[in-house]
Design an enzyme around this catalytic site. Structure first.
Site, mmCIF file in Angstrom:
data_model
loop_
_atom_site.group_PDB
_atom_site.id
_atom_site.type_symbol
_atom_site.label_atom_id
_atom_site.label_comp_id
_atom_site.label_asym_id
_atom_site.label_seq_id
_atom_site.Cartn_x
_atom_site.Cartn_y
_atom_site.Cartn_z
ATOM 1 N N ASP A 61 0.766 -1.264 -0.110
ATOM 2 C CA ASP A 61 -0.034 -0.045 -0.041
ATOM 3 C C ASP A 61 0.838 1.335 -0.046
ATOM 4 O O ASP A 61 1.944 1.219 0.780
ATOM 5 C CB ASP A 61 -1.037 0.045 1.191
ATOM 6 N N PHE A 168 3.159 6.886 -13.407
ATOM 7 C CA PHE A 168 1.734 6.674 -13.255
ATOM 8 C C PHE A 168 1.127 7.362 -12.095
ATOM 9 O O PHE A 168 2.039 7.782 -11.147
ATOM 10 C CB PHE A 168 1.009 5.301 -13.120
#
Length: 209
Positions: A61, A168
């Site tokens: 994460d 990204f």
């Protein structure tokens, strides 16, 4: 075989730089619990993925933490990106803050169902969020908690106008050492990124596992 739990093939390629052919992708949609810190989110995902796959798993994460906003968007980075967009975040930061410093953080969570020896890296041994996240249909309190090993990587930088065509997410607006992540090629980014730093720590430990 170590399974990297993600739908992003780019993350797997990055992991291969540190782990070689010991890692493969597992496309599994684990529950992303709500938390103010990355660690419990990744830990819960690793437990759920291991129970699903029955193999050693690695879950990550990550988030963008802006100093002047007390770390926001942090664990909510993906949601903020999807709802507001990266450019809106940049405008908000540069309009409201004189201090545009920020950092990317990544937490890797590893679970193979076995216990871990003591070490400097933290181990999450408590399924404390499992029942609340899973809902009333599952009685997670009756299950033995699975220990999860955690590895964190951090890279400091600042928010700038978008530059570059690579990467990204927030990569085009995050500048490190004069270049945005989107201006770097894959090898350059992997060498300095938050995920790369976490993977390096994990790889050294995993080689002895």
């Amino acid at each position: 075989m170590l399974r990297y739990v993600t739908t992003n093939a780019g993350k797997v390629r990055e992991a291969e730089e540190y782990l070689g052919d010991e890692v493969s992708q597992l496309d599994f949609d684990y529950t992303e619990v709500q938390a103010s810190d990355l660690a419990p989110i990744a830990a819960y995902g690793a437990r759920e993925a291991h129970r699903h796959a029955g193999e050693p798993v690695l879950v990550d994460d990550a988030g963008l933490f802006v100093d002047g906003f007390d770390g926001f968007p942090g664990p909510y980075s993906a949601y903020v990106e999807d709802t507001l967009g990266v450019e809106a975040v940049r405008r908000l930061v540069t309009r409201e803050l004189d201090d545009v410093r920020a950092e990317f953080r990544c937490v890797l969570a590893y679970c193979d169902g076995e216990a871990f020896d003591a070490s400097p890296d933290p181990v999450d041994r408590d399924d404390r969020v499992a029942a609340a996240a899973a809902g009333a249909e599952r009685d997670d309190e009756e299950r033995e908690p699975l220990p999860v090993k955690l590895f964190e990587g951090v890279v400091r930088g600042r928010i700038v106008e978008a530059r570059g065509d690579g990467g990204f997410g927030y990569d085009p607006i995050f500048e490190y050492d004069g270049a945005t992540f989107a201006e770097m090629d894959a090898a350059e980014k992997n060498g300095v990124s938050h995920r790369g730093r976490a993977l390096e720590k994990f790889g050294e430990w995993f080689a002895e596992r």
